[in-house]
Design a protein around this motif. Sequence first.
Motif, short mmCIF file in Angstrom:
data_model
loop_
_atom_site.label_atom_id
_atom_site.label_comp_id
_atom_site.label_asym_id
_atom_site.label_seq_id
_atom_site.Cartn_x
_atom_site.Cartn_y
_atom_site.Cartn_z
N THR A 28 -34.55 16.73 71.02
CA THR A 28 -34.00 15.54 70.36
C THR A 28 -32.81 15.01 71.15
O THR A 28 -31.84 15.74 71.42
N LEU A 29 -32.89 13.75 71.51
CA LEU A 29 -31.79 13.11 72.20
C LEU A 29 -30.69 12.75 71.21
O LEU A 29 -30.96 12.49 70.03
N LEU A 30 -29.46 12.69 71.70
CA LEU A 30 -28.34 12.33 70.84
C LEU A 30 -28.55 10.96 70.21
O LEU A 30 -28.26 10.77 69.03
N VAL A 31 -29.06 10.00 70.96
CA VAL A 31 -29.30 8.67 70.40
C VAL A 31 -30.30 8.73 69.24
O VAL A 31 -30.11 8.06 68.22
N ILE A 54 -31.21 1.75 71.45
CA ILE A 54 -32.06 2.30 72.50
C ILE A 54 -32.57 1.10 73.29
O ILE A 54 -33.31 0.28 72.77
N GLY A 55 -32.13 1.03 74.55
CA GLY A 55 -32.50 -0.13 75.35
C GLY A 55 -33.51 0.14 76.43
O GLY A 55 -34.37 -0.68 76.72
N CYS A 91 -28.75 8.49 75.54
CA CYS A 91 -30.16 8.73 75.83
C CYS A 91 -30.32 9.80 76.91
O CYS A 91 -31.44 10.19 77.23
N THR A 92 -29.20 10.29 77.44
CA THR A 92 -29.25 11.35 78.47
C THR A 92 -28.64 12.65 77.98
O THR A 92 -28.53 13.60 78.75
N VAL A 93 -28.22 12.68 76.72
CA VAL A 93 -27.58 13.86 76.15
C VAL A 93 -28.46 14.37 75.01
O VAL A 93 -28.88 13.59 74.15
N LEU A 94 -28.74 15.64 75.03
CA LEU A 94 -29.47 16.23 73.92
C LEU A 94 -28.53 16.44 72.74
O LEU A 94 -27.34 16.71 72.93
#
Length: 157
Positions: A20-23, A37-38, A59-62
């Motif tokens: 799961t991503l942070l976003v 989310i772009g 979107c790059t951090v879990l």
Amino acid sequence: MQVSINVNGEQRSHEVEDRTLLVQYLREDCGLTGTNIGCDTTSCGACTVLLDGESVKSCTVLAAQADGHDVTTIEGLADGEELHPMQRAFQQKHGLQCGFCTPGMVMASVSLVAENPNPTEADVRSGLEGNLCRCTGYHNIVEAVLTAAKEKSGAAE
């Protein structure tokens, strides 16, 4: 896996998948949809949040990487009805059009000014190069950041 993250000053705990991503966590588990989310490729910056005060593209951090840390989203900047100086400057200087990139742009700008309280125009342009806006010519965004920095330093117009 269980994660516990302080989001906008509130401790949040949820069971999430390892991937799961942070976003996704912020939007789906916490219901905080201001983080957009772009692109899913770290190219646009629409998902920028503050992780322990530093801007990150969520979107790059879990979510698991944020476990035990503090996350601030666009929803956490204002103090009740009182807008954060950066939000106010974006509004006053017309630093937005459609608004899709604005939350990420504001969050990156807050971090930029925290790191460099007296940025030049070149500093702002360089500092925000990882955040894309498809509607504006960036001029008003830069003006907003410079205005907020001046306000923060006590030299407001």
